[in-house]
Design an enzyme around this catalytic site. Structure first.
Site: not given
Ligand code: IDP
Ligand code: MG
Length: 138
Positions: A9, A49, A57, A85, A91, A102, A112, A115, A126
């Site tokens: 990212k 996404y 968010f 992962r 996350t 992370r 973070n 992805h 994807e």
């Molecule tokens: P992941 O990347 O660990 O699979 P996801 O739940 O798929 O997590 O969320 C996608 C991305 O959205 C996250 O990597 C993060 O950048 C952002 N994100 C997820 N949850 C939150 C939140 O509660 N607040 C702000 N950003 C979030």
């Molecule tokens: Mg995800």
């Protein structure tokens, strides 16, 4: 053999963590099958996404993901989806296990660092978003 889509990212790319992150994947027997640098657009973000469009968010996620270049890659190996992962960590970097990407490189739950696809179905979807078939060396 399984394949997965990984994005470095804008936060991690901007801080020159790209080499260190790729090194961790390669050191864990994951093989690069495709790699490119690009800028995510809001349109690309809405495809990638799609499951998050309704989340509160989402606007800040798109603003962040379009803020600078990203590195997109396809990694392959045994249990590649789960393995990547696990290497990435939770996350929210505050909850990410010590030694994960992370935990070491992420700034916040939004910014973070990386992805990774979360299922075979999403990995295939994807990979198709970011790469033409001719760009993937399986
Ligand atoms: P992941 O990347 O660990 O699979 P996801 O739940 O798929 O997590 O969320 C996608 C991305 O959205 C996250 O990597 C993060 O950048 C952002 N994100 C997820 N949850 C939150 C939140 O509660 N607040 C702000 N950003 C979030
Ligand atoms: Mg995800």
């Amino acid at each position: 053999m399984e394949s997965t889509l990984v994005l470095i990212k804008p936060d991690a790319f901007g801080k020159n963590y790209t080499g260190e992150i790729i090194k961790r994947y390669e050191a864990n027997d994951l093989k690069l099958q495709a790699l490119k640098l690009l800028k995510m657009t809001p349109e690309l973000a809405s495809k990638h996404y799609v499951d998050h469009i309704e989340k509160p968010f989402y606007p800040s996620l798109v603003e962040f993901m379009t803020s600078g270049p990203i590195v997109a890659m396809v990694l392959a190996g045994e249990n590649a989806i789960g393995k990547v992962r696990a290497l990435n960590g939770a996350t929210n970097p505050e909850k990410a296990e010590a030694g994960t990407i992370r935990a070491d490189f992420a700034e916040s739950v939004t910014c973070n660092a990386v992805h990774a696809s979360d299922s075979k179905e999403n990995a295939a979807r994807e990979i198709d978003i970011f790469f033409d078939k001719t760009e993937v060396f399986a």
